[in-house]
Design a protein around this motif. Structure first.
Motif, mmCIF file in Angstrom:
data_model
loop_
_atom_site.group_PDB
_atom_site.id
_atom_site.type_symbol
_atom_site.label_atom_id
_atom_site.label_comp_id
_atom_site.label_asym_id
_atom_site.label_seq_id
_atom_site.Cartn_x
_atom_site.Cartn_y
_atom_site.Cartn_z
ATOM 1 N N GLU A 56 33.564 45.490 45.387
ATOM 2 C CA GLU A 56 33.509 46.315 44.102
ATOM 3 C C GLU A 56 34.513 45.600 42.976
ATOM 4 O O GLU A 56 34.258 45.253 41.913
ATOM 5 C CB GLU A 56 33.978 47.660 44.098
ATOM 6 C CG GLU A 56 33.733 48.646 42.965
ATOM 7 C CD GLU A 56 34.937 48.733 42.255
ATOM 8 O OE1 GLU A 56 34.529 48.779 40.899
ATOM 9 O OE2 GLU A 56 36.067 48.602 42.578
ATOM 10 N N VAL A 57 35.660 45.204 43.686
ATOM 11 C CA VAL A 57 36.821 44.530 42.874
ATOM 12 C C VAL A 57 36.234 42.880 42.314
ATOM 13 O O VAL A 57 36.142 42.790 41.300
ATOM 14 C CB VAL A 57 37.996 44.301 43.523
ATOM 15 C CG1 VAL A 57 38.970 43.295 42.935
ATOM 16 C CG2 VAL A 57 38.644 45.511 43.810
ATOM 17 N N GLU A 95 43.428 42.548 33.657
ATOM 18 C CA GLU A 95 43.386 43.811 32.791
ATOM 19 C C GLU A 95 42.211 44.471 32.398
ATOM 20 O O GLU A 95 41.894 45.572 32.339
ATOM 21 C CB GLU A 95 44.215 43.348 31.342
ATOM 22 C CG GLU A 95 44.526 44.626 30.561
ATOM 23 C CD GLU A 95 45.552 44.058 29.215
ATOM 24 O OE1 GLU A 95 44.825 44.007 28.171
ATOM 25 O OE2 GLU A 95 46.558 43.557 29.464
ATOM 26 N N ARG A 96 41.111 43.544 32.095
ATOM 27 C CA ARG A 96 39.942 43.935 31.504
ATOM 28 C C ARG A 96 39.140 44.707 33.039
ATOM 29 O O ARG A 96 38.300 45.569 32.712
ATOM 30 C CB ARG A 96 38.828 43.063 31.319
ATOM 31 C CG ARG A 96 37.445 43.219 30.992
ATOM 32 C CD ARG A 96 37.447 44.243 29.664
ATOM 33 N NE ARG A 96 37.947 43.676 28.538
ATOM 34 C CZ ARG A 96 37.095 43.045 27.447
ATOM 35 N NH1 ARG A 96 36.017 42.677 27.567
ATOM 36 N NH2 ARG A 96 37.799 42.714 26.476
ATOM 37 N N ALA A 97 39.480 44.116 34.104
ATOM 38 C CA ALA A 97 38.724 44.564 35.337
ATOM 39 C C ALA A 97 39.654 45.894 35.814
ATOM 40 O O ALA A 97 39.032 46.634 36.754
ATOM 41 C CB ALA A 97 38.700 43.423 36.447
ATOM 42 N N GLY A 98 40.863 45.971 35.400
ATOM 43 C CA GLY A 98 41.708 47.337 35.649
ATOM 44 C C GLY A 98 42.279 46.953 37.399
ATOM 45 O O GLY A 98 42.254 47.853 38.014
ATOM 46 N N VAL A 99 42.547 45.841 37.488
ATOM 47 C CA VAL A 99 43.097 45.270 38.672
ATOM 48 C C VAL A 99 44.520 44.759 38.705
ATOM 49 O O VAL A 99 44.916 44.141 37.528
ATOM 50 C CB VAL A 99 42.158 44.492 39.779
ATOM 51 C CG1 VAL A 99 40.955 45.297 40.057
ATOM 52 C CG2 VAL A 99 41.931 43.136 39.235
ATOM 53 N N ALA A 100 45.382 44.359 39.813
ATOM 54 C CA ALA A 100 46.363 43.872 39.589
ATOM 55 C C ALA A 100 46.170 42.176 39.502
ATOM 56 O O ALA A 100 45.310 41.698 39.959
ATOM 57 C CB ALA A 100 47.299 43.922 41.041
ATOM 58 N N PRO A 101 46.871 41.578 38.681
ATOM 59 C CA PRO A 101 46.770 39.927 38.508
ATOM 60 C C PRO A 101 46.590 39.200 39.725
ATOM 61 O O PRO A 101 45.619 38.241 39.860
ATOM 62 C CB PRO A 101 47.969 39.553 37.765
ATOM 63 C CG PRO A 101 48.334 40.800 36.871
ATOM 64 C CD PRO A 101 47.990 41.924 37.993
ATOM 65 N N GLY A 102 47.199 39.358 40.965
ATOM 66 C CA GLY A 102 47.087 39.204 42.161
ATOM 67 C C GLY A 102 45.766 38.986 42.786
ATOM 68 O O GLY A 102 45.606 38.063 43.447
ATOM 69 N N LEU A 103 44.930 40.120 42.503
ATOM 70 C CA LEU A 103 43.534 40.312 43.008
ATOM 71 C C LEU A 103 42.816 39.140 42.399
ATOM 72 O O LEU A 103 41.642 38.979 43.302
ATOM 73 C CB LEU A 103 43.116 41.633 42.938
ATOM 74 C CG LEU A 103 43.947 42.906 43.590
ATOM 75 C CD1 LEU A 103 43.312 44.114 43.286
ATOM 76 C CD2 LEU A 103 43.629 42.249 45.077
ATOM 77 N N VAL A 104 42.970 38.643 41.130
ATOM 78 C CA VAL A 104 42.118 37.531 40.902
ATOM 79 C C VAL A 104 42.189 36.347 41.636
ATOM 80 O O VAL A 104 40.930 35.880 42.045
ATOM 81 C CB VAL A 104 42.373 37.293 39.431
ATOM 82 C CG1 VAL A 104 41.755 36.163 38.803
ATOM 83 C CG2 VAL A 104 42.562 38.226 38.262
ATOM 84 N N THR A 113 44.057 34.781 33.605
ATOM 85 C CA THR A 113 44.179 35.756 34.737
ATOM 86 C C THR A 113 44.558 37.064 34.463
ATOM 87 O O THR A 113 44.258 37.979 34.774
ATOM 88 C CB THR A 113 45.294 35.125 36.060
ATOM 89 O OG1 THR A 113 44.988 33.961 36.163
ATOM 90 C CG2 THR A 113 45.564 36.150 37.144
ATOM 91 N N ARG A 114 45.767 37.109 33.407
ATOM 92 C CA ARG A 114 46.269 38.216 33.062
ATOM 93 C C ARG A 114 44.854 39.084 32.332
ATOM 94 O O ARG A 114 44.771 40.439 32.553
ATOM 95 C CB ARG A 114 47.168 38.250 32.188
ATOM 96 C CG ARG A 114 47.806 39.461 31.545
ATOM 97 C CD ARG A 114 48.922 39.436 30.849
ATOM 98 N NE ARG A 114 50.115 38.386 31.013
ATOM 99 C CZ ARG A 114 50.950 38.219 30.431
ATOM 100 N NH1 ARG A 114 51.415 39.091 29.535
ATOM 101 N NH2 ARG A 114 51.770 37.135 30.700
ATOM 102 N N MET A 115 44.216 38.386 31.477
ATOM 103 C CA MET A 115 43.188 39.128 30.524
ATOM 104 C C MET A 115 42.030 39.555 31.646
ATOM 105 O O MET A 115 41.471 40.795 31.562
ATOM 106 C CB MET A 115 42.291 37.790 29.690
ATOM 107 C CG MET A 115 42.916 37.631 28.666
ATOM 108 S SD MET A 115 41.943 36.516 27.818
ATOM 109 C CE MET A 115 43.114 36.186 26.550
ATOM 110 N N LEU A 116 41.700 38.779 32.839
ATOM 111 C CA LEU A 116 40.695 39.209 33.558
ATOM 112 C C LEU A 116 41.099 40.419 34.565
ATOM 113 O O LEU A 116 40.296 41.565 34.627
ATOM 114 C CB LEU A 116 40.286 37.852 34.758
ATOM 115 C CG LEU A 116 39.533 37.160 34.170
ATOM 116 C CD1 LEU A 116 39.431 35.850 35.342
ATOM 117 C CD2 LEU A 116 38.146 37.418 34.156
#
Length: 192
Positions: free
Chosen positions: A10-11, A38-47, A33-36
């Motif tokens: 799902e993430v 933020e838009r996905a509603g997850v912590a940056p490390g998850l990218v 990374t930060r934009m992604l």
């Protein structure tokens, strides 16, 4: 109960949707990374947990969108009773795209990025190649001469039409189909 694997999928999907939206809104090279995250509603490390790089997310999002669009056209082409009907269905589907809509912009951005990224070029090329084969099979089944070359030109016309619509509105699918119908139905001696 949601499993860890389901949460992970799902993430990933949220990140891919966010990437597609951001490519269309901001441009390929502006997505971070930060934009992604933020838009996905997850912590940056998850990218970077789910993808090796921001580029990898963008590539997967763009290629996935191309596959989805080709898959939407597949049933209409398969159901066509003539080459003309298939072409009408294909170009009729484009009426939903203005050239400046998010899907059109995503593809223009992806094509441009593919000129600098071999992996993206190969992946998009594979999707386009499969779509051309599907279209060529339709044309061949209806005795259109040189179906592979004709499919290549029709596929390029789809892309070109979307680029032109971004600059100047029109023509609609019916107008394009009328021109292409004349070309497809011309007698061999008229083709020159």
């Amino acid at each position: 109960m949601v499993t860890t694997a389901e949460r992970g999928r799902e993430v990933r999907q949220r990140l891919l949707r966010a990437a597609a939206e951001l490519i269309a809104e901001r441009g390929w090279s502006a997505v971070s990374t930060r934009m992604l995250a933020e838009r996905a509603g997850v912590a940056p490390g998850l990218v970077h947990y789910h993808f090796s790089s921001v580029q990898a997310v963008l590539v997967e999002a763009a290629v996935g969108a191309a596959r989805d669009l080709a898959a939407q056209a597949g049933p209409a082409l398969a159901a066509a009773q003539s080459a003309e009907e298939g072409v009408a269905a294909l170009f009729g589907m484009l009426d939903a795209h203005t050239g400046t809509d998010p899907t059109s912009v995503l593809f223009v951005e992806a094509y441009l990025a593919a000129t600098r990224d071999e992996a993206l070029r190969a992946a998009l090329g594979a999707v386009i190649g499969e779509f051309r084969r599907l279209l060529a099979d339709l044309l061949d089944a209806h005795a259109v001469p040189d179906p592979a070359a004709t499919a290549l030109v029709l596929t390029a016309a789809v892309d070109g039409l979307l680029v032109h619509r971004a600059l100047r509105p029109g023509p609609d699918g019916a107008d394009v189909t009328a021109v292409l119908r004349r070309l497809l139905s011309a007698r061999p001696e008229d083709r020159g």
